[in-house]
Design an enzyme around this catalytic site. Structure first.
Site, PDB file in Angstrom:
ATOM      1  N   SER A  10       0.861  -1.172   0.000  1.00  0.00           N
ATOM      2  CA  SER A  10       0.000   0.000   0.000  1.00  0.00           C
ATOM      3  C   SER A  10       0.901   1.226   0.000  1.00  0.00           C
ATOM      4  O   SER A  10       2.127   1.121  -0.002  1.00  0.00           O
ATOM      5  CB  SER A  10      -0.897  -0.003   1.251  1.00  0.00           C
ATOM      6  OG  SER A  10      -0.096   0.114   2.416  1.00  0.00           O
ATOM      7  N   MET A  11       0.307   2.388   0.008  1.00  0.00           N
ATOM      8  CA  MET A  11       1.090   3.620   0.052  1.00  0.00           C
ATOM      9  C   MET A  11       1.818   3.725   1.394  1.00  0.00           C
ATOM     10  O   MET A  11       1.421   3.122   2.380  1.00  0.00           O
ATOM     11  CB  MET A  11       0.182   4.824  -0.173  1.00  0.00           C
ATOM     12  CG  MET A  11      -0.427   4.832  -1.571  1.00  0.00           C
ATOM     13  SD  MET A  11      -1.367   6.310  -1.936  1.00  0.00           S
ATOM     14  CE  MET A  11      -0.062   7.523  -2.063  1.00  0.00           C
ATOM     15  N   ASN A  12       2.892   4.493   1.386  1.00  0.00           N
ATOM     16  CA  ASN A  12       3.680   4.779   2.594  1.00  0.00           C
ATOM     17  C   ASN A  12       4.406   3.568   3.168  1.00  0.00           C
ATOM     18  O   ASN A  12       4.685   3.515   4.353  1.00  0.00           O
ATOM     19  CB  ASN A  12       2.807   5.419   3.683  1.00  0.00           C
ATOM     20  CG  ASN A  12       2.174   6.702   3.227  1.00  0.00           C
ATOM     21  OD1 ASN A  12       2.797   7.484   2.524  1.00  0.00           O
ATOM     22  ND2 ASN A  12       0.920   6.913   3.589  1.00  0.00           N
ATOM     23  N   ALA A  13       4.724   2.588   2.306  1.00  0.00           N
ATOM     24  CA  ALA A  13       5.464   1.410   2.769  1.00  0.00           C
ATOM     25  C   ALA A  13       6.954   1.515   2.447  1.00  0.00           C
ATOM     26  O   ALA A  13       7.721   0.623   2.790  1.00  0.00           O
ATOM     27  CB  ALA A  13       4.887   0.154   2.137  1.00  0.00           C
ATOM     28  N   ASP A  91       9.683   2.250 -10.913  1.00  0.00           N
ATOM     29  CA  ASP A  91       8.812   2.767  -9.856  1.00  0.00           C
ATOM     30  C   ASP A  91       7.413   2.982 -10.436  1.00  0.00           C
ATOM     31  O   ASP A  91       7.246   3.121 -11.646  1.00  0.00           O
ATOM     32  CB  ASP A  91       9.368   4.084  -9.320  1.00  0.00           C
ATOM     33  CG  ASP A  91       8.830   4.441  -7.944  1.00  0.00           C
ATOM     34  OD1 ASP A  91       8.418   3.528  -7.203  1.00  0.00           O
ATOM     35  OD2 ASP A  91       8.822   5.638  -7.605  1.00  0.00           O
ATOM     36  N   GLU A  92       6.397   3.008  -9.579  1.00  0.00           N
ATOM     37  CA  GLU A  92       4.999   3.192 -10.012  1.00  0.00           C
ATOM     38  C   GLU A  92       4.610   2.139 -11.051  1.00  0.00           C
ATOM     39  O   GLU A  92       3.942   2.421 -12.049  1.00  0.00           O
ATOM     40  CB  GLU A  92       4.777   4.610 -10.561  1.00  0.00           C
ATOM     41  CG  GLU A  92       5.149   5.730  -9.611  1.00  0.00           C
ATOM     42  CD  GLU A  92       4.251   5.830  -8.390  1.00  0.00           C
ATOM     43  OE1 GLU A  92       3.217   5.118  -8.331  1.00  0.00           O
ATOM     44  OE2 GLU A  92       4.567   6.616  -7.481  1.00  0.00           O
ATOM     45  N   GLN A  94       2.487  -0.107 -11.103  1.00  0.00           N
ATOM     46  CA  GLN A  94       1.061  -0.381 -11.301  1.00  0.00           C
ATOM     47  C   GLN A  94       0.537   0.258 -12.584  1.00  0.00           C
ATOM     48  O   GLN A  94      -0.481  -0.164 -13.124  1.00  0.00           O
ATOM     49  CB  GLN A  94       0.229   0.084 -10.097  1.00  0.00           C
ATOM     50  CG  GLN A  94       0.118   1.584  -9.911  1.00  0.00           C
ATOM     51  CD  GLN A  94       1.230   2.166  -9.042  1.00  0.00           C
ATOM     52  OE1 GLN A  94       2.234   1.514  -8.780  1.00  0.00           O
ATOM     53  NE2 GLN A  94       1.028   3.391  -8.572  1.00  0.00           N
ATOM     54  N   CYS A 151      -3.998   1.472  13.491  1.00  0.00           N
ATOM     55  CA  CYS A 151      -4.275   0.545  14.589  1.00  0.00           C
ATOM     56  C   CYS A 151      -3.078  -0.340  14.914  1.00  0.00           C
ATOM     57  O   CYS A 151      -3.097  -1.087  15.894  1.00  0.00           O
ATOM     58  CB  CYS A 151      -5.483  -0.335  14.251  1.00  0.00           C
ATOM     59  SG  CYS A 151      -5.166  -1.532  12.933  1.00  0.00           S
ATOM     60  N   HIS A 189     -10.223  -1.592   8.754  1.00  0.00           N
ATOM     61  CA  HIS A 189     -10.500  -0.158   8.854  1.00  0.00           C
ATOM     62  C   HIS A 189     -10.887   0.447   7.509  1.00  0.00           C
ATOM     63  O   HIS A 189     -11.668   1.401   7.453  1.00  0.00           O
ATOM     64  CB  HIS A 189      -9.309   0.584   9.475  1.00  0.00           C
ATOM     65  CG  HIS A 189      -9.269   0.455  10.956  1.00  0.00           C
ATOM     66  ND1 HIS A 189      -8.361  -0.332  11.615  1.00  0.00           N
ATOM     67  CD2 HIS A 189     -10.069   0.991  11.923  1.00  0.00           C
ATOM     68  CE1 HIS A 189      -8.583  -0.276  12.918  1.00  0.00           C
ATOM     69  NE2 HIS A 189      -9.615   0.520  13.128  1.00  0.00           N
TER      70      HIS A 189
END
Length: 200
Positions: A10-13, A91-92, A94, A151, A189
């Site tokens: 996911s983002m921010n990994a 990169d990117e 996807q 969480c 979440h």
């Protein structure tokens, strides 16, 4: 034998950070690399000319930019003629087309150059991107990088939010943005946020 790798999260990994560290490791040993990123992602432009890839921890590098029309097989082989490449890093990933993923597989299989791809697995609706789907099916090695939900669980989903921070669950698959537009959440979440928004 060279392999095609897909590092997804996911983002921010830290996907871009990992890519830039891998690139540094090759270059530190005097080996040439070729970096690619999606042309539609212009967020790093604030860093100045040439810094196409940047990470949240402050690392950045120049890179070639691909569109859906880019022939990666041809471009990489043309570069290989000028100087031997030890690795291709994308990169990117996807945003690659299925045909481009096959081109990258050919670069590993026929040209003998390892290819490391980094990207999101799913969009803000939890659906696969075309490039990610192709990589999940074709890559020799799949590596999940970990992000963390608020969480404390592993974040696997990307929740798109509006300017007020409310969840968005309709719209175009591709909308470039960072922390102001997306939250990395665990599936529980992510689902709860969409259910709550649907009730409001």
């Amino acid at each position: 034998m060279a392999k095609l790798y897909f590092y997804y999260a996911s983002m921010n990994a830290g996907k871009s950070t990992n890519l830039l560290q891998a690139d540094f490791n090759y270059r530190e040993r005097g080996m040439a690399t070729m970096l690619w990123t999606a042309a539609l992602d212009d967020r790093p432009a604030h860093l100045g000319e040439g810094f196409a890839i940047s990470s949240r921890v402050g690392l950045h590098a120049d890179a070639h930019r691909f569109t859906a029309e880019t022939d990666l097989w041809q471009a990489v082989n043309a570069e290989q003629v000028r100087h031997p490449l030890a690795c291709v890093l994308v990169d990117e990933a996807q945003f690659l087309t299925r045909a481009q993923v096959w081109q990258l597989a050919d670069i590993a299989d026929r040209a003998g150059i390892p290819v490391l791809c980094y990207g999101l697995r799913t969009d803000f609706r939890g659906e696969l991107f075309a490039g990610s789907a192709a990589l999940l099916g074709l890559a020799d090695s799949l590596v999940e990088l970990k992000a963390v939900c608020h969480c404390g669980r592993k974040a696997t989903m990307n929740l798109r939010v509006d300017a007020d921070g409310s969840p968005v669950y309709e719209g175009a698959q591709t909308e470039i943005g960072g922390n102001e537009r997306y939250l990395s959440l665990c599936r529980a979440h992510f689902s709860a946020a969409l259910r709550a928004d649907a009730r409001s």
